[in-house]
Enzyme design. Structure first.
Site, short mmCIF file in Angstrom:
data_model
loop_
_atom_site.label_atom_id
_atom_site.label_comp_id
_atom_site.label_asym_id
_atom_site.label_seq_id
_atom_site.Cartn_x
_atom_site.Cartn_y
_atom_site.Cartn_z
N GLU A 1 0.80 -1.22 0.00
CA GLU A 1 0.00 0.00 0.00
C GLU A 1 0.84 1.28 0.00
O GLU A 1 0.38 2.33 -0.47
CB GLU A 1 -0.98 0.01 1.18
CG GLU A 1 -2.12 -1.01 1.03
CD GLU A 1 -1.76 -2.40 1.55
OE1 GLU A 1 -0.58 -2.64 1.86
OE2 GLU A 1 -2.67 -3.25 1.65
N LYS A 17 -17.52 -0.94 6.08
CA LYS A 17 -17.96 -1.90 5.09
C LYS A 17 -19.48 -1.87 4.91
O LYS A 17 -19.98 -1.96 3.78
CB LYS A 17 -17.51 -3.30 5.51
CG LYS A 17 -17.57 -4.31 4.39
CD LYS A 17 -16.92 -5.63 4.80
CE LYS A 17 -16.97 -6.63 3.65
NZ LYS A 17 -16.39 -7.92 4.04
N PHE A 54 -11.41 -7.37 13.93
CA PHE A 54 -10.35 -7.84 13.04
C PHE A 54 -10.03 -6.75 12.01
O PHE A 54 -10.91 -6.20 11.37
CB PHE A 54 -10.79 -9.12 12.33
CG PHE A 54 -9.76 -9.60 11.35
CD1 PHE A 54 -8.50 -9.99 11.78
CD2 PHE A 54 -10.04 -9.66 9.99
CE1 PHE A 54 -7.53 -10.42 10.88
CE2 PHE A 54 -9.08 -10.10 9.09
CZ PHE A 54 -7.83 -10.48 9.52
N GLN A 55 -8.76 -6.44 11.88
CA GLN A 55 -8.26 -5.40 10.96
C GLN A 55 -8.88 -4.04 11.20
O GLN A 55 -9.09 -3.26 10.27
CB GLN A 55 -8.44 -5.85 9.51
CG GLN A 55 -7.59 -7.07 9.21
CD GLN A 55 -7.38 -7.32 7.74
OE1 GLN A 55 -8.27 -7.09 6.93
NE2 GLN A 55 -6.20 -7.81 7.38
N MET A 115 24.36 8.90 2.16
CA MET A 115 24.10 10.15 2.86
C MET A 115 24.33 9.99 4.36
O MET A 115 24.85 10.88 5.02
CB MET A 115 22.67 10.62 2.57
CG MET A 115 22.39 12.02 3.04
SD MET A 115 23.54 13.21 2.32
CE MET A 115 22.58 13.85 0.97
C1 TPP Z 1 12.23 5.68 5.12
C2 TPP Z 1 13.52 6.31 5.45
N1 TPP Z 1 14.33 5.75 6.40
C3 TPP Z 1 15.52 6.32 6.69
C4 TPP Z 1 15.92 7.47 6.07
C5 TPP Z 1 17.25 8.11 6.43
N2 TPP Z 1 18.15 8.11 5.28
C6 TPP Z 1 18.32 9.19 4.49
S1 TPP Z 1 19.35 8.91 3.20
C7 TPP Z 1 19.62 7.33 3.70
C8 TPP Z 1 20.55 6.44 2.93
C9 TPP Z 1 20.13 6.21 1.53
O1 TPP Z 1 21.00 5.30 0.95
P1 TPP Z 1 20.97 5.02 -0.61
O2 TPP Z 1 19.56 4.80 -1.04
O3 TPP Z 1 21.93 3.97 -0.94
O4 TPP Z 1 21.39 6.41 -1.20
P2 TPP Z 1 22.82 7.13 -1.25
O5 TPP Z 1 22.83 8.15 -0.17
O6 TPP Z 1 23.87 6.08 -1.03
O7 TPP Z 1 22.88 7.72 -2.60
C10 TPP Z 1 18.90 7.06 4.87
C11 TPP Z 1 18.96 5.78 5.59
C12 TPP Z 1 15.03 8.03 5.12
N3 TPP Z 1 15.32 9.16 4.48
N4 TPP Z 1 13.87 7.41 4.81
#
Ligand code: TPP
Ligand code: MG
Lengths: 583, 171
Positions: free
Chosen positions: A52, A164, A114-115, A481
């Site tokens: 979803e 529902k 439920f749900q 990042m």
């Molecule tokens: C749902 C979610 N969880 C955690 C984060 C924190 N976060 C920001 S960037 C990142 C790493 C992303 O890694 P990748 O997709 O490999 O991208 P890169 O920075 O290596 O280009 C994380 C964990 C986020 N933005 N969104």
């Protein structure tokens, strides 16, 4: 003509009446009556996602790429809670969306059935408005109002929770549109006096800058056109937030690039040194302002925004203009022309801006032979696809920022990214939604190795609907990042940021019936990208890039616009607690 | 690292809302979600058709936050109108309190005497207790309650204030 219809049928008829082409959804017990009403109805196409969250992000991508509201249909409980991230994302980025959630029958609400989940309670603060429908005779009116609320004023998500029994119960239905309640009437035009004052301020400025945001895109193509016109009339340079990219053409000499944490040196310096900031549909987000007490200290500020709550929220402004970007820009232009204004002499200001541009803040060091710098990969992707006018979505991380910096946008609605919430996993489903809305466009998700795994299951959705979506992974084997922040602020203590046990993305692509391409060396880059473009179907490109490249320029948290790190690449260090505490 | 504090102002807001399910949760939740303060909140429907309610909220915060509260409230779809009485003023604010006092002899006589001074009504009595009903500004209630503490205060219930602009016109 008045007849009796079930709640589910009224819902479907109302969606058709609203011009809905696609519903992104996933079935379950509490929406079975609606799924039955959809069965065999070819006026609406239901897109079956794999999760979803994917439905909500696909609806966002569709909305952002077409300007039309996205529609989501999910079941009660886990269906609704799974969609919440996408709803919150749409709320932060002002994306028009209507989410239909099933609910347990009215009599069971509150009994931990439920749900059952308190969908209204859970989504209360991440929707523009939400409804629990208790009577099918109210459905048509509610749906009508929900679409108005989602699309008018500052757009956003609206949830309609339908028990529902309400889907099954009958109510009178007529073809005539229901009576509008008319309680939602956002202000769209600014008062004439304020417009006159804005014109005066712009004409008097010696160092003006246009700071634009996602509001220009939301307002529609007319706002984009008028922004360009106002720029021509005033000669002011233009910068934009992440969300606003594409509103102003990146090949125009007045374009400074994106501003903020990973913005260009020239845009941040110009903001800081300006004497007038005209903010058009942006909201002085913390990623844009950096340290607030040092943000644009000597400038007057005009703020155009349709949301009164965005005014003075973080940065006090001198002149708020509450209204729709297109309307207010038109008012300003009219005022400018009527009072016979001419462009101020901005020679000195432009020269200073050119000085900052000369720093070449987007230059990046070359690495060892053969190794692909991620910035270079984006530059090549741009060069090889720009003639096709592609739609680009992204995940979240360094790759997102590199895409914003090195891919250039000439038009609105071509750039889909999760700005406010920063949701990893947004890009693939958003690309799917965008592709459905633009079947002939080249749609590419620029992804990271970690983010792509957050909604990887949606590969199956693209396969099922024969969508030729491309996923271009900048694979650095890190949550880059996070790693970069740990390097800069936690003395390179890389706690849990390594992307261990990555799948073989090429094989994964093939397992889903996609084409998989791996690019390992700079010499393969162009051919790999070309093969991706040429393939008439979905493709994953696993582009192995330099593992420890950092994203610069950067304003470290807690710093001012004037304290940017430029091609610092090897910076490591720590920060005091005050700086660490900033997000 | 220390958390910083800013100077605070007290404001009284009245909010006219559609009387629909969840609206109170929406408004109260807005305050918690955005970290605003609620000192008191009263609500009751005020129209013949029972379709519009009037909410009075007392809040405090720095001026910029008060302005944000106003704007954020107005952004909610069921909200018709928000008036900052403190801003628009002058205005009247009144609160009702029930105050139970128990005691015998001197204290009992003194409590009754003070109640008279404050124009509090006796709404329940036993040979060893009173419940006083007192209406007035929050300050007046505070001082009455303060005096009763010395004379056998048992419990206090307060409604929170309702407020209204002075003069002939509506807010
Ligand atoms: C749902 C979610 N969880 C955690 C984060 C924190 N976060 C920001 S960037 C990142 C790493 C992303 O890694 P990748 O997709 O490999 O991208 P890169 O920075 O290596 O280009 C994380 C964990 C986020 N933005 N969104
Ligand atoms: Mg990565």
């Amino acid at each position: 003509m008045k007849t009796e219809r079930s709640g589910a049928e009224i819902l479907v008829e109302s969606l058709v009446a609203k011009g809905v082409e696609f519903v992104f959804g996933y079935p379950g017990g509490a929406v079975l009556p609606i799924y039955d009403a959809l069965f065999g109805d070819d006026r609406i196409r239901h897109i079956l996602v794999r999760h979803e969250a994917g439905a909500a992000h696909a609806a966002e991508g569709y909305a952002r790429a077409t300007g039309k509201p996205g529609v989501v249909l999910v079941t009660s409980g886990p269906g609704a809670t799974n969609a919440v991230t996408g709803i919150a994302d749409a709320f932060m980025d002002s994306i028009p969306m209507v989410v239909i959630t099933g609910q347990v029958p009215t009599a069971l609400i509150g009994s931990d059935a439920f749900q059952e989940a308190d969908t209204i309670g859970i989504t209360r603060h991440c929707t523009k408005h939400n409804y629990l429908v208790k009577d099918p005779s109210q459905l048509a009116g509610i749906i009508d109002e929900a679409f108005r609320i989602a699309t008018e004023g500052r757009p956003g998500p609206v949830v309609i929770d339908i028990p529902k029994d309400v889907q099954i119960a009958q109510a009178a239905w007529s073809q005539v549109a229901p009576q509008q309640r008319n309680r939602y009437n956002p202000q769209v035009e600014a008062p004439a006096d304020d417009i006159a004052q804005a014109v005066e301020m712009i004409a008097a400025a010696k160092a003006p800058i246009l700071y634009t945001g996602g509001g220009v895109i939301n307002s529609g193509p007319e706002a984009t056109r008028l922004l360009r016109e106002l720029q021509k009339l005033t000669g002011a340079p233009v910068t934009s937030t992440l969300m606003g990219l594409g509103a102003f053409p990146a090949d125009d000499p007045a374009w400074l690039g994106m501003l903020g944490m990973h913005g260009t040196y020239e845009s941040n310096m110009a903001m800081n040194r300006s004497d007038l900031i005209v903010c058009v549909g942006a909201r002085f987000d913390d990623r844009v302002t950096g340290r607030l007490d040092a943000f644009a200290p000597n400038s007057k500020k005009i703020h155009i925004d349709i949301d009164r709550a965005s005014i003075n929220k973080t940065v006090p402004v001198d002149l708020p203009l509450i209204g729709d970007c297109a309307k207010v820009l038109a008012q300003i232009i009219e005022g400018w022309l009527e009072t016979g204004r001419t462009k101020a002499d901005l020679t000195e200001w432009n020269a200073r801006v050119d000085g900052w541009k000369a720093r070449q803040s987007l230059a990046y060091p070359r690495r060892k032979a053969g190794e692909i710098m991620p910035q270079f990969a984006i530059e090549r992707l741009y060069a090889l696809t720009k003639d096709k006018d592609p739609v680009i979505s992204t995940e979240v991380g360094q790759h997102q920022m590199w895409a914003a910096q090195y891919f250039h946008f000439m038009k609105p609605n071509k750039w889909l990214t999760s700005g406010g919430l920063g949701t990893m996993g947004y890009g693939l489903p958003a690309a799917i939604g965008a592709q459905l809305g633009n079947p002939d466009s080249l749609v590419i998700d620029i992804a990271g190795d970690a983010s792509i795994q957050m909604n990887i299951q949606e590969l199956g959705t693209a396969t099922q609907y024969r969508l030729p979506v491309k996923v271009f992974i900048l694979n650095n084997e890190w949550m880059g990042m996070v790693r970069q922040w740990q390097q800069l602020t936690y003395e390179s203590r890389y706690s849990n940021s390594y992307s261990d046990s990555l799948p073989d993305f090429v094989k994964l692509a093939e397992a889903y019936g996609w084409k998989g391409i791996r690019i390992e060396d700079e010499s393969q880059l162009d051919a790999g990208i070309q093969a991706m473009i040429d393939h008439d179907g979905p493709v994953i490109v696993d582009c192995l890039v330099a593992k420890e490249a950092n994203c610069f320029p950067m304003i470290p948290s807690g710093a001012a616009h004037t304290d940017m790190i430029l091609y610092g690449d090897e910076v490591a260090g720590t920060m005091d607690d005050e700086a660490k505490a900033l997000v | 690292m220390k958390i910083k504090q800013e100077a605070q102002e007290r404001h009284v807001l009245t909010i006219m809302v559609d009387n629909e399910a969840g609206i109170l949760a929406k408004i109260a939740g807005l305050f918690t979600a955005r970290g605003y303060n609620i000192d008191s909140l009263t609500v009751a429907d005020i129209t013949d058709g029972h379709d519009v309610s009037r909410i009075t909220i007392v809040t405090h915060g720095p001026p910029a936050i008060i302005d944000q509260i106003h704007a954020q409230l107005e952004r909610l779809v069921p909200v018709h109108k928000v008036t900052d009485l403190t801003e628009v003023g002058p205005y009247v604010e009144r609160e009702l309190a029930l105050i139970k006092v128990s005691g015998k002899g001197e204290n009992r006589v003194e409590a009754l005497r003070l109640a008279d001074v404050f124009r509090a009504k006796v709404v329940d009595t036993t040979t060893s207790s009173f419940i006083f009903e007192l209406t007035g500004s929050p300050d007046k209630i505070d001082s009455f309650v303060g005096l009763m503490k010395e004379l056998g205060l048992v419990e206090v219930g307060r409604t929170g204030i309702v407020g209204m602009i002075r003069g002939a016109s509506a807010a």
